[in-house]
Design an enzyme around this catalytic site. Structure first.
Site, mmCIF file in Angstrom:
data_model
loop_
_atom_site.group_PDB
_atom_site.id
_atom_site.type_symbol
_atom_site.label_atom_id
_atom_site.label_comp_id
_atom_site.label_asym_id
_atom_site.label_seq_id
_atom_site.Cartn_x
_atom_site.Cartn_y
_atom_site.Cartn_z
ATOM 1 N N ASP A 1 -6.301 0.725 0.177
ATOM 2 C CA ASP A 1 -4.903 0.502 0.519
ATOM 3 C C ASP A 1 -4.915 -0.843 1.242
ATOM 4 O OD1 ASP A 1 -2.452 0.258 1.798
ATOM 5 O OD2 ASP A 1 -2.213 2.419 1.979
ATOM 6 N N HIS A 2 -4.429 -1.874 0.567
ATOM 7 C CA HIS A 2 -4.673 -3.220 1.094
ATOM 8 C C HIS A 2 -4.011 -3.441 2.455
ATOM 9 C CE1 HIS A 2 -0.753 -4.161 -0.833
ATOM 10 N NE2 HIS A 2 -0.642 -5.011 0.145
ATOM 11 N N HIS B 1 1.116 3.037 2.192
ATOM 12 C CA HIS B 1 1.190 2.053 3.278
ATOM 13 C C HIS B 1 1.854 2.625 4.538
ATOM 14 C CE1 HIS B 1 -0.048 -0.541 0.181
ATOM 15 N NE2 HIS B 1 1.122 -0.909 -0.275
#
Lengths: 442, 519
Positions: free
Chosen positions: B206-207, B269
């Protein structure tokens, strides 16, 4: 943020300002209040233009000590260009012992980048010879309360003087550059002595040490590989070459000795003889490891390498400029060119005493291994060589600037506490140079 | 050489990078795709330039198109020159970096392609000394994840291991979001991956977790002594998390039709942000210690009951309108979007973390496309003082203290508090105390992918999502999606582009006597 120095603007360049160009002269006892006024005026102008007011973020105080107003100007350029730690306040002390008189003057300015992303304030104090001893009383109260204070002394500090002792005692870290000093062995020894006397209070550091960080990292990385690790305990010979100017000019070997001191302190080597052998450009040392094995160390000057005191260079932003010097050299199709080609080398230079070559040989069960990092002709890159029996390791070219070789001050300002690895390396270097008391390296 | 028996390297002491990256090969499936060229290859080059990576580091790009190694290298060079934050490329560094780039043409479901991949990896291990360390990055549509994992296993490349034993080289797999479409599909996908790889080999990206400012949430909370004592229901009135975008779906209509704002943003996110704000201090900074605490937060959020959905959730969809004076399409007019689509482009939620620390404190979440500003912010809104001391100013006139953590843009932290206006009268005015990353630490932070790729090479999964985190967040999202599915299409109000979403979102928070922060 290399564009920052391009976009910075000084807020106040009063007409008729004398002394340091573009800065406002102020009474010595009005520095703080005039800075407050200056920020208030700057914010009023920004608000009138519809912008948001600038808050005075605080990170640290950097006191930089130099000799003349020209040097002060150079230092301000370098400090403004800092990218990784922005000093909230820079105090430049320009004290010339040859300028007879009792005069002491102060100048101030504030600056912001045009995008308001970075800002800071500068104070320049110019002192004539007889006023120099009074500097601590002016400078120390200007250090921002509660924040780290760094003292950067360009050139050779007056070791043992009351002035140096007072400013060091008011700082968290003293930054010097032993490669800027005339006598490497004496300088390393004096720094080693100061380090021990101030232990627990002010940390000391050497820009030469941070400038060689990429070299230490790459040499250390060789021995992360499982096939290479056993050879670290069987190194037989170390060759270090450093940059020197003309043959008849003095050379400064402190960076090479700091590197050797680092290897010695990490690997438990001790100097086996009190004096090195060799003449001219080369010095030979014999060291012993914990098992009594001998390691030969050769430190040589390589003459004719273009050199500069990095902060005196007018080259824009050499502290942070991360543009590779060969950027313009790419061919039309973008294919890589040989790294060995000297690219746009017109402005190629290194710091005095910069490392040019580190070469290690080791032998394990009769098999010889070689580990080397050599600076390329363009002076901006270095290429690795790793030869281990029955193991493939490709060569790698690194861009020394991208790894921090030309931003030593920024790296220095990231460190607050004592750097025990540096301190042990300095101690070992002082012994190798015959400048330190005879004690065990570790 | 058995890696497990290697002695520590004494030269590493005091280094900027105390942990060392072992030589390895990164095999990127989907090597011709956008993610590879916009993010992954520039990130790897940046790492090689600034770290540096070990000289043995190599990349194998796997895709269906017929390219040669030289073609792939040229494409990589073009991408780096276009997308790297360190562009243009440094030719000398590129020359040695590019020698480690290889292209392998194969269908993702072709067993022969995997057999030849095995041979190529053997060749690279021998020629470049990469020690059998392989990282497989799945930059492909999610439907290929189980297929690729299955073939890697069949080819003997997965080397499934439960315990820490990388003595003969490691195999790790990185999977991109979305991880499943709902709880059931996520579990099914995980089951498939688990046939080939154990949990410790799987790195779910999950960047957001690679962003500096997201990592700073933990530093702010646990690296300072002053925040943690007031970080609870005694002092905090509510928490607002906003992830707002000004862009629309930008040609990704086919993906977005399946996902919607809930799956695209909330499940991953926003849940990451919520858990970092809500978690208890971990016992240490190890991967499992941190993720254990994050999971406890998710476990403490009860799935919404159907009767709570109408009051505690709002969906919306952007309509036709103008942004910055320019006309923009409505969502249903976007490419690859059904004309009568029910997909939400906006979500507002009220959630509770039912534990000792947070009982009774609402967490308001909102996210959407085509909103007024691009901003990601977490706002901790504190309770008002219980009694107004100053005559002429009622306690209800005071604005509450707010600690806001701005994730992007203008990364920083602000504290809002009341101050006296100078003068004879006792007038109070709210002021902001701002900390801006840019002005205090002017360094350009590394891209999120650089940090995450490096962490995977180092074998540290702290910044990756563990399967139970994924499970619990899907459980919550599923409870909402199920209830929404039963509601009529009219339950999805349209909102004007360039606004802060439908008015129903305002009503959601105003019912509690609160308002969204003006951002």
């Amino acid at each position: 943020m290399s564009e920052t120095q391009e976009t910075q603007q000084t807020h106040q360049a009063e007409a008729g300002a004398s002394g340091v160009r573009g800065m406002r002269p102020v009474a010595l006892d009005a520095v703080e209040s005039e800075l407050d006024n200056m920020w208030r005026d700057a914010n009023a102008r920004i608000a009138a233009a519809g912008g948001h007011a600038i808050a005075r973020n605080s990170v640290l105080t950097l006191v930089a000590f130099t000799h003349g107003e020209d040097d002060a100007r150079h230092l301000l350029r370098r400090i403004h260009a800092l990218s990784t730690q922005h000093p909230s306040r820079a105090i430049i002390v320009a004290a010339d012992p040859h300028d007879r008189g009792h005069d002491m003057r102060a100048y101030i300015s504030t600056y912001t980048s045009t995008d308001l992303a970075s800002y800071g304030e500068d104070i320049v104090v110019v002192a004539q010879s007889e006023a120099i001893r009074h500097l601590p009383g002016l400078v120390l109260p200007l250090i921002v309360s509660g924040l780290p204070a760094f003292l950067w002394w360009t050139g050779e500090p007056p070791w043992g003087s009351e002035l140096l002792e007072a400013l060091v005692d008011g700082s968290d870290r003293l930054i010097v550059d032993t490669t800027e000093m005339a006598h490497a062995a004496q300088s390393v020894g004096a720094l080693d002595d100061l380090m021990r006397r101030k232990a627990g209070r002010c940390a000391v550091s050497d820009i030469s040490w941070t400038a060689q960080t990429p070299w230490r990292e790459v040499i250390a990385q060789f021995f992360d590989a499982p096939a290479a690790r056993p050879y670290l305990d069987t190194i037989e010979r170390v060759t270090i070459e450093y940059a020197a100017g003309e043959e008849d000019a003095p050379t400064n070997s402190s960076q090479a000795y700091l590197f050797a001191g680092w290897l010695a302190s990490r690997l438990g080597w001790r100097a086996a003889t009190s004096q090195p052998s060799g003449v001219g450009a080369s010095r030979e040392h014999a060291l012993r490891d914990g098992g009594g094995r001998t390691i030969n160390l050769e430190i040589s000057a390589r003459y004719g390498v273009p050199q500069r005191i990095w902060w005196q260079s007018d080259e824009a932003g050499s502290e942070v400029d991360d543009t590779p010097p060969d950027n313009g050299a790419s061919s039309q199709n973008g294919r890589a060119q040989s790294s060995a080609q000297p690219a746009a080398t017109a402005a190629a230079w290194v710091r005095p005493g910069a490392l040019m070559l580190v070469h290690l040989t080791a032998r394990l069960n009769g098999a010889r291994a070689t580990f080397a990092l050599a600076r390329e002709q363009d002076l901006a890159h270095a290429t690795t060589l790793c030869q281990i029996p029955h193991t493939a390791t490709p060569s790698q070219t690194i861009h020394l600037q991208s790894l921090g070789e030309r931003s030593p001050l920024a790296a220095q300002l990231q460190e607050l506490g004592h750097d025990s690895v540096f301190e042990e390396a300095l101690d070992a270097a002082a012994q190798l140079m015959g400048a330190g008391p005879r004690r065990g390296v570790r | 050489m058995d890696i497990a028996t290697v002695q520590p390297n004494p030269l590493r002491a005091g280094m900027r990078h105390a942990r060392s990256v072992q030589p390895c090969v990164m095999v990127i499936f989907g090597a011709t795709g956008d993610l590879t060229h916009r993010k992954l290859l520039p990130a790897l080059y940046n790492l090689a330039l600034e770290q540096p990576l070990p000289p043995q580091f190599s990349v194998v790009g796997v895709a269906r198109r017929p390219f040669s190694n030289d073609d792939f290298r040229q494409q990589a060079l073009d991408s780096i020159n276009q997308f790297s934050r360190r562009r243009p490329v440094n030719q000398a560094v590129w020359e040695t970096f590019s020698k480690g780039l290889y292209y392998h043409q194969s269908q993702f479901d072709d067993p022969e392609g995997y057999e030849s991949l095995v041979e190529l990896l053997k060749q690279i291990d021998e020629e470049r000394g990469t020690l059998g360390n392989h990282i497989f990055y799945l930059a492909t549509p999610p439907s290929f994840y189980p297929i690729i994992a299955d073939h890697l296993s069949a080819a003997g490349l997965a080397r499934r291991r439960r315990a820490e034993d990388d003595s003969k080289g490691y195999a790790r797999i990185i999977v991109e979001k979305p991880f499943g479409h709902d709880l059931q599909s996520a579990l099914a996908l995980n089951k498939e991956l688990n046939k080939a790889f154990s949990e410790r080999q799987i790195y779910r990206i999950d960047h957001y977790l690679g962003k500096e400012t997201v990592q700073n949430i933990m530093v702010l909370r646990f690296g300072n002594g002053i925040f943690e004592p007031i970080w609870n229901r005694r002092y905090v009135d509510n928490v607002q998390i906003t992830v707002a975008e000004t862009l629309g779906v930008e040609g990704r209509g086919d993906y977005y039709e399946e996902a919607g704002a809930m799956r695209d943003m909330v499940q991953n996110h926003m849940m990451q942000l919520l858990t970092l704000v809500g978690m208890e201090p971990p016992v240490n900074f190890d991967a499992d210690a941190v993720r254990d605490e994050k999971v406890k937060v998710l476990r403490a959020i009860p799935p919404l009951m159907e009767n709570e959905i109408a009051a505690d959730t709002v969906r919306g969809q952007y309509g036709l309108g103008m942004i910055g004076g320019q006309p923009v399409k409505g969502y249903c007019e976007e490419k690859n979007v059904a004309p009568a689509s029910k997909t939400e482009t906006f979500v507002a939620l009220k959630l509770f973390i039912e534990n000792w620390r947070w009982a009774g404190v609402p967490f308001y979440l909102r996210t959407g496309k085509r909103l007024a500003k691009r901003t990601t912010e977490i706002a901790i809104q504190f309770k008002r003082p219980p009694y107004m001391l100053f005559r002429g100013t009622g306690a209800d006139q005071l604005q509450p203290n707010v600690l806001s953590l701005r994730i992007q843009p203008n990364e920083g932290i602000s504290l809002f508090f009341e101050a006296k206006v100078p003068g004879q009268e006792m007038h109070l005015r709210g002021v902001n105390m701002d900390f801006l990353y840019g002005s205090s630490f002017g360094v350009e932070p590394p891209e999120a992918y650089e940090r995450l790729l490096l962490e995977c090479m180092l074998g540290d999964s702290t910044l990756f999502t563990r399967i139970d985190e994924t499970e619990y967040s899907w459980t919550l999202v599923d409870s909402i999606e199920r209830a929404w599915a039963k509601l009529p299409a009219s339950a999805i109000p349209q909102y004007e582009p360039g606004t802060w979403g439908p008015k129903e979102a305002d009503a959601l928070i105003e019912r509690d006597g609160r308002t969204w922060r003006r951002l």
